[in-house]
Write a protein that holds these residues in place. Structure first.
Motif, PDB file in Angstrom:
ATOM      1  N   ASP A 137      34.124  41.009  46.416  1.00  0.00           N
ATOM      2  CA  ASP A 137      34.942  39.881  45.937  1.00  0.00           C
ATOM      3  C   ASP A 137      36.374  40.004  46.453  1.00  0.00           C
ATOM      4  OD1 ASP A 137      32.942  38.777  44.393  1.00  0.00           O
ATOM      5  OD2 ASP A 137      33.557  39.786  42.542  1.00  0.00           O
ATOM      6  N   ASN A 138      36.950  38.875  46.841  1.00  0.00           N
ATOM      7  CA  ASN A 138      38.365  38.864  47.219  1.00  0.00           C
ATOM      8  C   ASN A 138      39.204  39.443  46.079  1.00  0.00           C
ATOM      9  OD1 ASN A 138      37.482  37.441  49.424  1.00  0.00           O
ATOM     10  ND2 ASN A 138      38.415  35.484  48.826  1.00  0.00           N
ATOM     11  N   ASP A 139      40.279  40.114  46.432  1.00  0.00           N
ATOM     12  CA  ASP A 139      41.160  40.649  45.377  1.00  0.00           C
ATOM     13  C   ASP A 139      41.663  39.545  44.452  1.00  0.00           C
ATOM     14  OD1 ASP A 139      40.973  43.298  45.849  1.00  0.00           O
ATOM     15  OD2 ASP A 139      42.884  43.511  46.913  1.00  0.00           O
ATOM     16  N   CYS A 173      40.082  37.180  43.403  1.00  0.00           N
ATOM     17  CA  CYS A 173      38.943  36.708  42.610  1.00  0.00           C
ATOM     18  C   CYS A 173      38.768  35.202  42.737  1.00  0.00           C
ATOM     19  CB  CYS A 173      39.063  37.104  41.143  1.00  0.00           C
ATOM     20  SG  CYS A 173      37.462  37.108  40.302  1.00  0.00           S
ATOM     21  N   GLU A 177      34.023  36.197  48.993  1.00  0.00           N
ATOM     22  CA  GLU A 177      33.650  37.610  49.093  1.00  0.00           C
ATOM     23  C   GLU A 177      33.863  38.059  50.533  1.00  0.00           C
ATOM     24  OE1 GLU A 177      29.691  38.534  47.427  1.00  0.00           O
ATOM     25  OE2 GLU A 177      29.852  36.632  46.361  1.00  0.00           O
ATOM     26  N   LYS A 194      36.204  40.952  51.207  1.00  0.00           N
ATOM     27  CA  LYS A 194      36.989  42.185  51.226  1.00  0.00           C
ATOM     28  C   LYS A 194      36.151  43.336  51.773  1.00  0.00           C
ATOM     29  CE  LYS A 194      39.425  45.435  48.245  1.00  0.00           C
ATOM     30  NZ  LYS A 194      39.787  45.799  46.877  1.00  0.00           N
ATOM     31  N   SER A 196      37.873  48.348  42.995  1.00  0.00           N
ATOM     32  CA  SER A 196      38.512  47.373  42.115  1.00  0.00           C
ATOM     33  C   SER A 196      37.496  46.303  41.716  1.00  0.00           C
ATOM     34  CB  SER A 196      39.736  46.763  42.797  1.00  0.00           C
ATOM     35  OG  SER A 196      39.359  45.671  43.580  1.00  0.00           O
ATOM     36  N   SER A 223      37.385  42.758  40.693  1.00  0.00           N
ATOM     37  CA  SER A 223      38.276  41.597  40.617  1.00  0.00           C
ATOM     38  C   SER A 223      37.853  40.619  39.524  1.00  0.00           C
ATOM     39  CB  SER A 223      38.402  40.918  41.978  1.00  0.00           C
ATOM     40  OG  SER A 223      37.179  40.413  42.381  1.00  0.00           O
ATOM     41  N   ARG A 224      36.546  40.579  39.189  1.00  0.00           N
ATOM     42  CA  ARG A 224      36.150  39.694  38.083  1.00  0.00           C
ATOM     43  C   ARG A 224      36.686  40.226  36.755  1.00  0.00           C
ATOM     44  NH1 ARG A 224      30.089  37.731  39.994  1.00  0.00           N
ATOM     45  NH2 ARG A 224      30.512  38.267  42.145  1.00  0.00           N
ATOM     46  N   ASN A 261      39.403  42.115  36.473  1.00  0.00           N
ATOM     47  CA  ASN A 261      40.851  41.907  36.508  1.00  0.00           C
ATOM     48  C   ASN A 261      41.203  40.467  36.177  1.00  0.00           C
ATOM     49  OD1 ASN A 261      41.130  44.546  37.323  1.00  0.00           O
ATOM     50  ND2 ASN A 261      41.263  44.045  39.502  1.00  0.00           N
ATOM     51  N   SER A 262      40.392  39.552  36.710  1.00  0.00           N
ATOM     52  CA  SER A 262      40.650  38.145  36.468  1.00  0.00           C
ATOM     53  C   SER A 262      40.450  37.811  34.985  1.00  0.00           C
ATOM     54  CB  SER A 262      39.717  37.326  37.359  1.00  0.00           C
ATOM     55  OG  SER A 262      39.813  35.982  37.068  1.00  0.00           O
ATOM     56  N   LEU A 268      47.204  42.861  37.204  1.00  0.00           N
ATOM     57  CA  LEU A 268      46.943  44.046  38.009  1.00  0.00           C
ATOM     58  C   LEU A 268      48.040  45.080  37.805  1.00  0.00           C
ATOM     59  CD1 LEU A 268      45.703  42.412  41.315  1.00  0.00           C
ATOM     60  CD2 LEU A 268      44.407  43.900  39.803  1.00  0.00           C
TER      61      LEU A 268
END
Lengths: 259, 985
Positions: A123-125, A127, A160, A162, B20, B22-23, B25-26, B977
């Motif tokens: 996933d892209n950072d 999101c 996606e 990364k 990481s 990201s889901r 974190n989001s 983050l």
């Protein structure tokens, strides 16, 4: 005779038309074929000189991008794929096609030629799905698709993308071994951070190539930059006579490599 | 004998701690965004409940080879009833599971993967969980999760509760009973039948139905009443706009026909191929192709479930394109949204409504996930904010298609098979509006009816791929989409002038237990109906099968003039199509025009116009929409020429999208839109003209032709039972007629949504009457298209069009909390001259860049043009062509009025000095002036009427404000983050 390219289509593929057009524009004969036809009859691949895996959302990408199509290719087409490369054919994966190739292990193909996955496209950072124009620079000396050191302004669009390797040693092997096809860079070639590196890829890796240089995948879409009028800033410059955009070189070289 | 049910396993996939998430974190950012304190970390879990005959060994293999990423994921295989352990350091677990009956599109991909591995599988259901670290209470977390992570309308959200998920579908197929619905003689009782059945039929309509069946000597069946209700619905018949209206003594027998349609008919433009009759308007493109355009609204579903509502909205309008002619290929999507203010304090969100931010993010995600998956660029749109849209947002989804010129005409023929293709039918979208008996209701509780729908874009993409192949092979004679009313509307429409017999038990179902009436009116997504000649039946079914799309013959078209419905061999409905399509009684509605507006304010003299301009750029209506735009794939299909943001770095907003539909041609189309509800608060007629003016300005600014420009109307209003609401709608329709006739710009398609209200404890909130005008125009050669970013220092700046003191409804007044009384008023004659002159300038390639003036007026337009290339601008306000005494308007004595007035029909042009003479010649008869030059110093400067420097602002600073004022994602995510890093140290 024109090189023959099979443009693979599955449920959710959505860049097959323009990808086929790009190959034809530079002298290939491109045919879009549904993966059902190819899994019914794997020997069909022997009639082609190259395989293109275009962008889209194969089967919805709900498990992970490209994953389901990768499972199908591994289950049915492992040997015909390797045979294609062995007889001097090419494989190009763009966006979802690149994600698929990574998940088959064909890219970068370091611990096994196919079937072992050493890197992934996570996933892209941010999101989020991101559609933007980026600058990428070619790195690998052995890609038949492009000479190293060339900077291209091309668009990308994915959620996606990364690049992550399973560990630092693997990543080092990939960098040192010339498996990096493209890196995201700033407009003047510097180290890119968000949004120039739009997904948080480690070391800005935007594309990979295998040991032969004939299998390549990248997240950006060169087929969406094949005409000059594709660029977001073309109105500020004089158009070239041939209307050519930055992405065209990849298709030109691909066709050239098959002649 | 039934086989024993296979073992159910749950596979839970998480990103390894080293990578990481990201889901997660989001989710953390979202929860913190609600003000939830005490959270230190959130990790996401992707869950899959699988029924596997292969047992645990199969589950382990599927987890390893299909569901977990080999590099970044860990997977755990759990028994169905096992309670997952919380890892060390985590305090809570949130589970979000779609309710039974709600579409789970992700399950399709999982199923395909498992099948590719060669493992048998009996059912798949996906779910999501979050592991939460911190000191927050479970109650607060549950509340936060319901507001930010899941939606209680379609999902069960549980904190720290074990849950059972059954991945199999069930339902019973018992005996069925044909249901007759006797219509009572008393009017009150009769209306009650409509109300309890959710039919939305008026008393007069119910009386007409009662009379019809009395003549037949029998009661209607449930499915007959439902069919009539669907066909006569406002959505399908446009009873109000196509009805008779008495507006303060002005009488219309059919409002639309006598205004908008009539203008189109009178204009008789040769390039209008098919208008107001098919699912979309069709105009000529080149020798071989036409383009189609349709815009729909999906307001109420988006209010309840923004993601699903918007996704099915775009899915629906794409099917309109696929159902136009013999099927057009969607090539561009548009999206225009009206929401409540994104910064609304949470305490001001009325009960029953979602926070506008939540609505916005959900709607954008819905359009993104559907449009991107379908592979259709979303290239043009707008966002409007107003408090009256809090409970009732407006979600407009548009679709442009490419249609071969020989595929416009279509007609089903007697003997043709009725074939339904695509998704299976479930209880989706029935809203319980059925005449099911109590028993059937009880049965339906075993499977929750999915009142709110979730789309499945991949299903629709597969239908599109297969349908276009079948179209080109000539395998069907007619097609339409299954939209509102489901099969009832689609088959009923195609059978008009013929007749049809349908065997309802043949319709493929998602699960058993649907009644025949539910099957007939279900609004399950991703279905199309085709009519297929018997000799093509086998080939067509095979073609769809090869693309993994279900195609099923459910009946036959006849010549009976009747719609005959059968279920398991029993006739359950037999309707006269003439009565169905033409039996709706007509009523005269009353309308009155109420003047609006407030006394014109006298604002204090602005001391610092730099600060004012900066504040304007921070207003959500003006601030950059890039947070939205970058989530849409606007490049797919490789036709994008002028993008939503243009220039190096894509910093300047463009006026319209230019797209090249065919890769082997440089011919293109431009797409724009106009929407200005604030102006409608003063004068609905002025709003109508201004919206059309803006939509046309958009496409002319990018170099499109004025003489091949078509328009679409989308009316939205509160209930037209209120005469003053209908009065505003009438005035807008009259504006559409007047502008179309004056400018020879015909309307080719339209749609209305006329019941947008939201009931709160403090009374009903009505939306402002809103018209969206969409424009589409030909660009002869896209290589001559224009963008809105300044190109070169030293070029002249020409202001085209007249500036008047027209701040009513402007962004400038709105920023001061005022409305005003003098809205922008379009002068139809002068505007035509201005448009014609601009089209001539651009066709002669005399313009370097062009931007139209809209929200925020001249100052905003000039600054936006300078955003891209480090350039600046210096203008003299004394040179601005402004109204004088002849215009019956006061002369302008204030600099802020000149800078921020939103007078219509104005453009800023960048002109190379050597071309000025030619430009002046073409503009000789229209108001214009050279007001300044492009500079190289990165500042926006203006001299006042008295020669003083009234504006001197840094372009980069304004650009920063513009680009970061409406950022709903990244800033928050980055904060989270950073917070996470801090907490974990």
């Amino acid at each position: 005779m024109k090189p023959r390219i099979l443009v693979l289509r599955a449920a959710g593929t959505n860049c097959d038309v323009e990808t086929a057009f790009a190959f034809e524009r530079y002298g290939a004969k491109a045919t879009a074929i549904h993966v059902n036809r190819l899994t019914e009859k794997p020997e069909l691949l022997a009639e082609f000189d190259g395989l293109a895996l275009p962008g889209g959302f194969s089967y919805g990408d709900d498990i992970a991008a490209g994953k389901v199509l990768a499972i199908e290719l591994l289950a049915r087409l492992r040997d015909p794929l390797l045979a294609l490369v062995d007889r001097g054919g090419i494989v190009l994966g763009i966006c979802n096609g690149f994600q698929t190739l990574v998940k088959t292990g064909l890219l970068p193909g370091i611990s096994a030629r196919i079937g072992a996955q050493d890197v992934t496209l996570a996933d892209n950072d941010s999101c989020r799905y991101e559609d933007r124009w980026v600058h990428i620079e070619s790195v690998s000396p052995r890609s038949v698709f492009i000479q190293p050191g060339q900077r291209l302004h091309v668009p990308l669009a994915h959620g996606e993308g990364k690049y992550v390797a399973k560990d630092a040693a693997t990543h080092k092997k990939i960098v040192d071994g010339g498996f990096v096809a493209f890196r995201y860079v700033t407009e003047d070639g510097g180290v890119a951070s968000y949004p120039e590196n739009p997904n948080g890829s480690i070391d800005g890796v935007a594309g990979l190539v295998d040991t032969t240089g004939r299998v390549m995948g990248l997240m950006p879409h060169p087929e969406r930059a094949m005409f000059a009028v594709h660029s977001p800033s073309w109105t500020g410059a004089a158009l070239r006579e041939d209307d050519e955009g930055a992405g065209a070189v990849i298709f030109k070289n691909a066709v050239q490599a098959l002649r | 004998m039934p086989s024993p049910s296979p073992a159910v396993f749950r596979i839970e996939v998480q990103v390894k701690p080293a990578f990481s998430d990201s889901r997660g974190n989001s989710a953390l950012a979202e929860l913190r965004g609600l003000g939830l304190a005490g959270l230190s970390n959130v990790r996401s879990v992707r869950g899959f409940a699988l029924a596997l005959p292969g047992g645990r060994a199969a589950a382990e293999r599927i987890a390893r080879e299909a569901l977990a990423d080999a590099v970044v994921d860990d997977a755990a295989v759990l028994d169905a009833d096992a309670r997952p352990q919380l890892p060390a350091g985590f305090a809570h677990r949130i589970d979000i599971v779609k309710r039974k009956g709600v579409m789970d599109p992700a399950a399709d991909g999982v199923l395909r993967a498992i099948m590719a591995l060669g493992e048998p599988v009996a059912g798949v259901r996906t779910y999501t969980a979050f592991l939460v670290a911190g000191t927050v209470s479970a109650d607060k977390l549950g509340d936060g999760a319901a507001r930010a992570l899941g939606n209680a309308a379609i999902e069960d959200i549980a904190v720290d509760q074990p849950h059972a998920i059954d991945p199999t579908t069930s339902g019973s197929t018992g005996a069925f009973t044909k249901v007759d619905v006797p219509l009572p003689m008393g009017d009150a009782e009769l209306l009650d039948v409509s109300k309890t059945g959710g039919l939305s039929l008026s008393l007069i309509e119910m009386q007409a139905i009662r009379k019809h069946f009395a003549e037949l000597g029998r009661a209607p069946t449930d499915v007959e009443l439902e069919t009539i209700a669907q066909t006569w619905s406002e959505h399908c018949k446009h009873k109000t706009l196509a009805g008779a209206v008495n507006c303060d003594g002005r009488r219309y027998d059919n409002l639309l026909k006598e205004t908008i349609f009539k203008a189109t008919k009178d204009l008789a433009r040769p390039w209008c191929i098919s208008v107001f009759k098919d699912n979309a308007g069709v105009i000529a493109f080149d020798d071989r192709h036409h383009v189609t355009f349709k815009v729909e609204t999906h307001n109420h579903p988006s209010a309840i479930e923004p993601y699903g509502g918007a996704g099915t909205g775009i899915g629906g309008v794409l099917r309109d394109t696929m159902g136009t002619g013999l099927g057009a290929k969607p090539i561009v999507s548009t999206d225009v949204f009206c929401f409540g203010p994104p910064d609304l304090p949470a305490s001001e969100v009325p009960a029953g409504a979602l926070h506008p931010r939540r609505v916005l993010k959900g709607v954008v995600a819905g359009v993104r996930d559907y449009g991107n998956r379908m592979g259709i660029p979303t290239a043009n749109g707008a966002l409007v904010f107003d408090r009256r849209f809090i409970g009732n947002p407006l979600v407009f989804c548009g679709s442009v298609g490419l249609l071969p010129a020989d595929k416009v005409e279509k007609a089903a023929r007697a003997g043709d098979r009725i074939v339904v293709v695509g998704g299976r039918t479930g209880r989706d979208g029935i809203h319980g509006a059925t005449f099911s008996s109590r028993e059937l209701h009880h049965e339906s509780e075993t499977l929750d009816s999915g009142a709110v729908q979730i789309g499945n874009a991949i299903q629709e993409k597969k239908v599109l791929d297969a349908q276009l192949q079948a179209r080109d092979l000539g395998l069907y004679t007619c097609v339409t989409d299954c939209g509102a009313g489901g099969l009832s509307s689609a088959v009923g429409e195609m059978a008009e002038g013929l007749g049809a017999v349908v065997d309802l038990e043949r319709v493929p179902l998602k699960y058993d237990g649907l009644t025949y009436a539910e099957i007939w009116i279900s609004e399950a997504q991703e279905r199309m109906v085709l009519s297929v000649a018997p000799e093509h039946e086998a080939q067509l079914l095979d073609l769809f099968r090869r693309e993994d799309v279900e195609a099923t013959v459910i009946g036959t078209f006849t010549t009976s003039g009747r719609l005959e419905l059968r279920y398991r061999g029993v006739e359950v409905g037999n309707l006269d199509l003439e009565f169905l399509h033409h039996g709706v009684p007509r009523v005269v509605r009353h309308a009155t025009v109420k003047p609006g507006g407030e006394p014109e304010p006298t604002l204090a003299d602005e001391v610092d116009l730099n600060a004012t301009l900066e504040r304007l750029f921070a207003q959500p209506d003006i601030a950059s929409k890039e947070w939205v735009v970058h989530q849409y794939d606007h490049e797919v299909q490789a036709g994008s020429v002028i993008k939503p943001f243009v220039g190096p770095g894509q910093k300047t907003p463009s006026d319209a999208a230019v797209v090249r539909p065919k890769l082997d041609s440089f011919r293109g189309i431009a797409i724009g839109n106009g929407i200005c509800p604030r102006v409608g608060d003063i004068d609905a007629y002025a709003m109508g003209l201004l919206a059309i003016d803006e939509a046309i300005r958009n496409v002319l600014a990018v170099g499109a032709r004025f003489d091949e420009c078509a328009l679409l109307d989308n009316f939205c209003s509160a209930s037209c039972e209120r005469p003053e609401v209908l009065g505003a709608v009438v005035r807008v329709a009259e504006a559409c007629r007047d502008a179309a006739l004056a400018w020879q710009t015909p309307f080719v398609s339209g749609k209305d949504s006329l019941n947008n209200e939201f009931r709160t404890q403090n009374g009903t909130v009505q939306i402002p009457t809103t018209i969206l005008i969409s424009s589409i125009a030909l660009v002869v050669d896209v290589r001559h298209a224009l963008s809105s970013d300044f190109k070169r220092a030293g070029n002249a700046i020409v202001l085209l069009g007249l500036t008047r003191p027209e701040l009513g409804g402007s962004a400038y007044y709105a920023m001061h909390g005022r409305l005003g009384r003098c809205p922008p008023r379009v002068d139809l004659v002068r505007a035509k001259a201005v448009f014609t002159a601009l089209a001539k300038l651009t066709s002669e390639r005399l313009v370097t860049s062009c931007h139209d003036l809209s929200d925020g007026g001249l100052a905003v337009a000039l600054a936006e043009m300078a955003f891209s290339r480090g350039l600046g601008v210096d203008v003299d306000l004394a040179k601005v062509p402004a109204a004088d005494g002849e215009e019956h308007a006061p002369s302008i004595e204030r600099d802020d009025v000149l800078l921020f007035s939103e007078s219509p029909t104005r453009f800023v042009l960048e002109i190379e000095p050597q071309r000025l003479r030619d430009v002046e010649r073409i503009l000789a008869d229209v108001p214009h002036a050279v007001i300044g030059t492009v500079t190289g110093d990165g500042r926006v400067r203006a001299r006042s009427l008295t020669g003083a420097r009234v504006l001197d602002a840094d372009v980069q600073h304004l650009a920063h404000v513009f680009h970061h004022s409406l950022d709903l994602g990244s800033a928050m995510a980055q904060d989270a983050l950073r917070g996470h890093d801090k907490d974990s140290r």
